[in-house]
Design a protein around this motif. Structure first.
Motif, PDB file in Angstrom:
ATOM      1  N   SER A 300     -14.437  39.143   3.437  1.00  0.00           N
ATOM      2  CA  SER A 300     -15.510  38.991   4.419  1.00  0.00           C
ATOM      3  C   SER A 300     -14.987  39.336   5.805  1.00  0.00           C
ATOM      4  CB  SER A 300     -16.040  37.557   4.410  1.00  0.00           C
ATOM      5  OG  SER A 300     -16.525  37.208   3.134  1.00  0.00           O
ATOM      6  N   MET A 301     -15.915  39.602   6.729  1.00  0.00           N
ATOM      7  CA  MET A 301     -15.505  39.941   8.093  1.00  0.00           C
ATOM      8  C   MET A 301     -14.501  38.922   8.634  1.00  0.00           C
ATOM      9  SD  MET A 301     -16.925  42.771   9.081  1.00  0.00           S
ATOM     10  CE  MET A 301     -18.353  43.829   8.983  1.00  0.00           C
ATOM     11  N   ASP A 305     -10.104  31.288   5.889  1.00  0.00           N
ATOM     12  CA  ASP A 305      -8.783  31.060   6.477  1.00  0.00           C
ATOM     13  C   ASP A 305      -8.590  31.799   7.797  1.00  0.00           C
ATOM     14  OD1 ASP A 305      -7.987  29.450   4.310  1.00  0.00           O
ATOM     15  OD2 ASP A 305      -7.468  31.235   3.133  1.00  0.00           O
ATOM     16  N   GLY A 306      -9.653  32.440   8.270  1.00  0.00           N
ATOM     17  CA  GLY A 306      -9.557  33.167   9.528  1.00  0.00           C
ATOM     18  C   GLY A 306      -9.023  34.576   9.396  1.00  0.00           C
ATOM     19  N   ASN A 307      -8.810  35.044   8.159  1.00  0.00           N
ATOM     20  CA  ASN A 307      -8.337  36.410   7.947  1.00  0.00           C
ATOM     21  C   ASN A 307      -9.487  37.396   8.113  1.00  0.00           C
ATOM     22  OD1 ASN A 307      -5.636  35.616   7.178  1.00  0.00           O
ATOM     23  ND2 ASN A 307      -6.513  34.920   5.241  1.00  0.00           N
ATOM     24  N   LEU A 308      -9.199  38.541   8.701  1.00  0.00           N
ATOM     25  CA  LEU A 308     -10.234  39.536   8.970  1.00  0.00           C
ATOM     26  C   LEU A 308     -10.357  40.521   7.813  1.00  0.00           C
ATOM     27  CD1 LEU A 308      -9.422  40.345  12.717  1.00  0.00           C
ATOM     28  CD2 LEU A 308     -11.095  38.724  11.818  1.00  0.00           C
ATOM     29  N   GLY A 309     -11.587  40.893   7.497  1.00  0.00           N
ATOM     30  CA  GLY A 309     -11.848  41.886   6.467  1.00  0.00           C
ATOM     31  C   GLY A 309     -12.946  42.824   6.913  1.00  0.00           C
ATOM     32  N   MET A 310     -13.444  43.641   5.973  1.00  0.00           N
ATOM     33  CA  MET A 310     -14.464  44.628   6.313  1.00  0.00           C
ATOM     34  C   MET A 310     -15.814  44.342   5.675  1.00  0.00           C
ATOM     35  SD  MET A 310     -12.291  48.179   6.553  1.00  0.00           S
ATOM     36  CE  MET A 310     -13.298  48.808   7.898  1.00  0.00           C
ATOM     37  N   GLY A 311     -15.908  43.288   4.867  1.00  0.00           N
ATOM     38  CA  GLY A 311     -17.195  42.898   4.308  1.00  0.00           C
ATOM     39  C   GLY A 311     -17.793  43.909   3.359  1.00  0.00           C
ATOM     40  N   LEU A 312     -16.944  44.583   2.581  1.00  0.00           N
ATOM     41  CA  LEU A 312     -17.427  45.643   1.695  1.00  0.00           C
ATOM     42  C   LEU A 312     -17.048  45.383   0.237  1.00  0.00           C
ATOM     43  CD1 LEU A 312     -16.638  48.677   4.013  1.00  0.00           C
ATOM     44  CD2 LEU A 312     -18.917  47.985   3.239  1.00  0.00           C
TER      45      LEU A 312
END
Length: 341
Positions: A300-301, A305-312
């Protein structure tokens, strides 16, 4: 006796429940994943086991994977080429303070939000409204920027013309991110139409690249700089430099203890398994990079846990066009009208 080279497993699309698979479809344009980088990226589409090829298989009918990797490019040349790529993908540039652009952007957001509401068939989808929202919200354009393997060439080595100083490398990445995020109406949209992530340079085999690259003394610094830029800009990063010095997920599952993973790194087995010439990737190296990229794409964006992703996440993306089983056999055109399914 010749050493057996490990082969990657087959790429498969994660399964989804049948009622979602059949009815989670859309008539809207599918999202696009644009990969920018050097030969590590370009060659990812050059054979059936390439990491970019694997992404295209995984996202078949859900997201278009566009490879704009350029063999031999560094971040300086990538930055120079970026406006041409953005105009090709996003259209002509514009300015954030342009009232016309802002109005067009707002109107487009309203239309696309309405389209998103039509994507799920209410009679067949048993998921909650929260789940529906999660499954229809994703960036329309996702950029993954992967330079550094050539920037980190030794300044006095055989590939010195590709070398870019560390400070300029970090500055070039920052400029690329800013350019993408401010290119035109798609970038200015407050509806998260654009997502950007960085890909660190992968590790290299210093012995095989002797005189051209040094993994621990130089490439590592460029990977650290890449991670720092991502942190400063608040975007996700695929850490290929660290991740590719560890076994694949499949290999880890086959090993009974964490000691095996440590041994894989300490014994530098990754050089044999992942690198063909000390820099470019074997089929297993391509698979490992694919795993690392998928981890960030699927996240997820911002996860718990506060980790950043791209939501895809592929299971959240609708398939393009109605499933064949839902098409009206006598009046098929009705199945291709907005909200008709």
């Amino acid at each position: 006796m010749e050493m057996m080279v490990p082969q990657p497993p087959a790429i498969t699309i994660p399964p989804v429940p049948s009622h979602i698979y059949l009815h989670h479809t859309t008539l809207s344009a599918r999202p696009k994943l644009i990969l920018l980088g050097d030969s590590i990226t370009e060659l990812g589409s050059s054979h059936s086991q390439g990491w970019v090829t694997s992404l295209a298989i995984r996202y078949n009918r859900r997201m278009d994977v566009i490879n704009r990797g350029m063999n031999g490019y560094n971040s300086r040349w990538g930055l120079a080429a970026l406006p041409l790529i953005l105009e090709e993908i996003l259209g002509a540039p514009s300015h954030q303070d342009d009232t016309v652009v802002s109005d067009e952007c707002l109107e487009k957001d309203v239309i696309e939000n309405n389209d998103a509401e039509c994507e799920m068939n209410a009679n067949n989808d048993q998921s909650s409204s929260t789940d529906k929202k999660e499954m229809t919200q994703h960036p329309q354009y996702a950029f993954l920027i992967g330079y550094g393997a050539n920037d980190s060439c030794l300044p006095d080595g055989g590939c010195s013309r590709h070398h870019v100083a560390l400070d300029e490398y970090a500055s070039n990445l920052t400029k690329m991110i800013h350019l993408i995020q401010t290119w035109n109406a798609y970038s200015f949209s407050g509806n998260k139409k654009i997502a950007v992530a960085l890909l660190t340079p992968p590790p290299c085999d210093t012995e095989k690249q002797k005189g051209n690259r040094d993994n621990d003394k130089v490439t590592r610094l460029y990977a650290e700089a890449c991670r720092q830029v991502a942190s400063d800009m608040g975007i996700p990063v695929v850490d290929a430099w660290n991740g590719m010095q560890l076994p694949t997920i499949v290999q880890s599952e086959q090993q009974s203890s964490t000691k095996s993973s440590s041994s894989f790194s300490n014994n530098q087995q990754w050089k044999i398994d992942y690198l063909s010439d000390g820099l470019h990737l074997t089929p297993m190296g391509n698979y490992r990079l694919y795993e690392l990229v998928i981890e960030v794409l699927d996240r997820s964006m911002v996860d718990g846990d506060g980790n950043l992703g791209m939501g895809l996440a592929v299971t959240n993306l609708p398939r393009s066009y109605p499933d064949h089983s839902t098409i009206d056999a006598t009046e098929p055109e009705t199945s291709f009208m907005a909200c008709a399914f």
